[in-house]
Design a protein around this motif. Sequence first.
Motif, mmCIF file in Angstrom:
data_model
loop_
_atom_site.group_PDB
_atom_site.id
_atom_site.type_symbol
_atom_site.label_atom_id
_atom_site.label_comp_id
_atom_site.label_asym_id
_atom_site.label_seq_id
_atom_site.Cartn_x
_atom_site.Cartn_y
_atom_site.Cartn_z
ATOM 1 N N SER A 56 0.828 -1.196 0.000
ATOM 2 C CA SER A 56 0.000 0.000 0.000
ATOM 3 C C SER A 56 0.859 1.241 0.000
ATOM 4 C CB SER A 56 -0.891 0.025 1.248
ATOM 5 O OG SER A 56 -0.104 0.221 2.399
ATOM 6 N N LEU A 65 -2.915 8.160 6.286
ATOM 7 C CA LEU A 65 -4.339 8.197 6.560
ATOM 8 C C LEU A 65 -4.579 7.924 8.039
ATOM 9 C CD1 LEU A 65 -5.576 6.129 3.535
ATOM 10 C CD2 LEU A 65 -5.722 8.580 3.828
ATOM 11 N N PHE A 70 -5.402 2.164 6.017
ATOM 12 C CA PHE A 70 -5.420 2.250 4.547
ATOM 13 C C PHE A 70 -5.762 0.902 3.915
ATOM 14 C CE2 PHE A 70 -4.186 4.382 0.702
ATOM 15 C CZ PHE A 70 -3.805 3.358 -0.128
ATOM 16 N N ALA A 73 -9.437 -0.022 3.253
ATOM 17 C CA ALA A 73 -10.189 0.912 2.424
ATOM 18 C C ALA A 73 -11.361 0.229 1.740
ATOM 19 C CB ALA A 73 -9.272 1.527 1.371
ATOM 20 N N ASP A 281 -1.575 0.733 -6.287
ATOM 21 C CA ASP A 281 -2.378 1.943 -6.187
ATOM 22 C C ASP A 281 -1.576 3.222 -6.093
ATOM 23 O OD1 ASP A 281 -4.494 -0.037 -4.218
ATOM 24 O OD2 ASP A 281 -4.989 0.739 -6.211
ATOM 25 N N PHE A 286 0.560 12.012 -2.640
ATOM 26 C CA PHE A 286 -0.498 12.778 -2.004
ATOM 27 C C PHE A 286 -0.183 14.265 -2.061
ATOM 28 C CE2 PHE A 286 -1.940 14.827 1.929
ATOM 29 C CZ PHE A 286 -3.294 14.777 1.713
ATOM 30 N N MET A 347 -7.205 5.494 -6.017
ATOM 31 C CA MET A 347 -7.695 5.778 -4.668
ATOM 32 C C MET A 347 -8.211 7.206 -4.553
ATOM 33 S SD MET A 347 -7.896 4.197 -1.698
ATOM 34 C CE MET A 347 -6.624 2.947 -1.762
ATOM 35 N N VAL A 349 -9.567 9.847 -1.576
ATOM 36 C CA VAL A 349 -9.547 10.023 -0.131
ATOM 37 C C VAL A 349 -10.455 11.198 0.230
ATOM 38 C CG1 VAL A 349 -8.140 10.432 1.917
ATOM 39 C CG2 VAL A 349 -7.186 9.161 -0.016
ATOM 40 N N LYS A 367 -7.894 13.770 -2.149
ATOM 41 C CA LYS A 367 -7.150 13.065 -3.202
ATOM 42 C C LYS A 367 -8.167 12.493 -4.182
ATOM 43 C CE LYS A 367 -3.607 9.584 -4.123
ATOM 44 N NZ LYS A 367 -4.329 8.830 -5.147
ATOM 45 N N LYS A 407 -10.348 10.672 7.986
ATOM 46 C CA LYS A 407 -10.013 10.539 6.567
ATOM 47 C C LYS A 407 -10.335 9.108 6.144
ATOM 48 C CE LYS A 407 -6.229 13.886 6.887
ATOM 49 N NZ LYS A 407 -4.767 14.107 6.726
ATOM 50 N N PRO A 409 -10.245 6.332 2.904
ATOM 51 C CA PRO A 409 -9.833 5.976 1.543
ATOM 52 C C PRO A 409 -10.890 5.113 0.866
ATOM 53 C CG PRO A 409 -8.708 4.565 3.097
ATOM 54 C CD PRO A 409 -9.608 5.473 3.909
ATOM 55 N N ARG A 411 -11.143 2.839 -2.648
ATOM 56 C CA ARG A 411 -10.394 2.313 -3.780
ATOM 57 C C ARG A 411 -11.349 1.924 -4.913
ATOM 58 N NH1 ARG A 411 -8.048 -1.606 -1.356
ATOM 59 N NH2 ARG A 411 -6.007 -0.656 -1.026
#
Length: 415
Positions: A56, A65, A70, A73, A281, A286, A347, A349, A367, A407, A409, A411
């Motif tokens: 990841s 995150l 993460f 996600a 990914d 970021f 991804m 976010v 993101k 936050k 994520p 995917r």
Amino acid sequence: MIFYFIQVSGVLAGMYLVYAIFFSHLTFHFVNRWYLIIAILLSFVLPFISNFIEVSPMSVGTLTLAPIDFNAAVTITAHIENKVSIPILSILYWSGVVWMTMRLLLNLGIVAKRIYASKLTLMNGHKVYVNDKLQTTFTFLGRIYTGSQAMPYDVQTVLRHEEVHIRQWHVIDLILVEISHILLWFNPILIWLKKSIQLIHEYEADDIMCKSVSKYTYCTLLLQASNPYDSLILTNSFFNSQIKKRLQMMTQKHSSWMSLLRYAIVIPLVGSFVLIFSCKDIDEPFSEVNTKEEAQIEISDVKEKVDVMPLFPNSTDPTTSQQAQFRFIFENLKYPEEARKAEVEGMVVVEFVITKEGTMDNIKIIKDIGYGCGDAVLEVMHKMNAMPTKWTPGKNNDGPPVNTLLKLPVRFKLK
């Protein structure tokens, strides 16, 4: 499939270049032979097994995150629709495969024609298939073939040399290389790789022969054969076009055992390929530049880390809270048609604040991968905020509720 073979080609090119630079001049012929064979096998295996290993972006430091893991996600999947467009790249690739296969079969036909009607005979105690039409001596699929006038030199030495090729199963290497050349016909490295393996075969045979025959006599025999005949596919021949390199290797001082430490460079090389193919990914670092937000309400004293995290409506603990939140997103978020048609993956976010009152505020995309993915996530988050039941706000120990920044994520992945 085409992308897989491109990855295979890249791995093989990298491993062969390491061989050419660091190992090709060493006298460890057995080790070099197996290095090239394993390089071929690994080149096909590494891109495949890397599909089951995922690194990841968090693990390589491109995205942080909190507080949601993460690797947990939400994954939104969609099937790629069948396209009417002509796959030009696939047609080109498979045309090359067909051409190389036809070429191999044609060459095998030439070999079969030359060895046709060969008769088994004993020559200096060796089983040899003799055909008057042959002009050279070679091994093919575990047999020695020659012509009645093909060996004007030391017959015994030449036959013993050819038997080494049979005992070492060199034909297996050549078959593997030919199959690889068919599948990776677009990679010129295969031409050099084939020559290198054939040369290593001769190095091995020469090294064994020089232990029982005078090196001077053996080198003289090679020089007498300085005008080689045409090489046949999938064969090993005493009289080949790389005699100069063979002479140089035989007269070279043996490499020290410490030189074996050079092969340790393969470990980080293989590890690098696994890491590269496993990072699915990592499409861009970021950046706050990728922020998509609506009108924001100024909320003071927002905490990013609290002792007791906010809980999704009707949840009693962090585990059920995360499961319920992911289930809500999975049931309500659809793969954008624009992104699906463009085969976009990646991804998104989203960032939001759970207030002291248990509402969701300041929802924004930090993101985005475009093609409507960020907008789709925003729409679902606003739908989540419209639920009749509120969140359980976060807090520090037994203190009062606090505003908490989260936050999440999401995917997007095609299959």
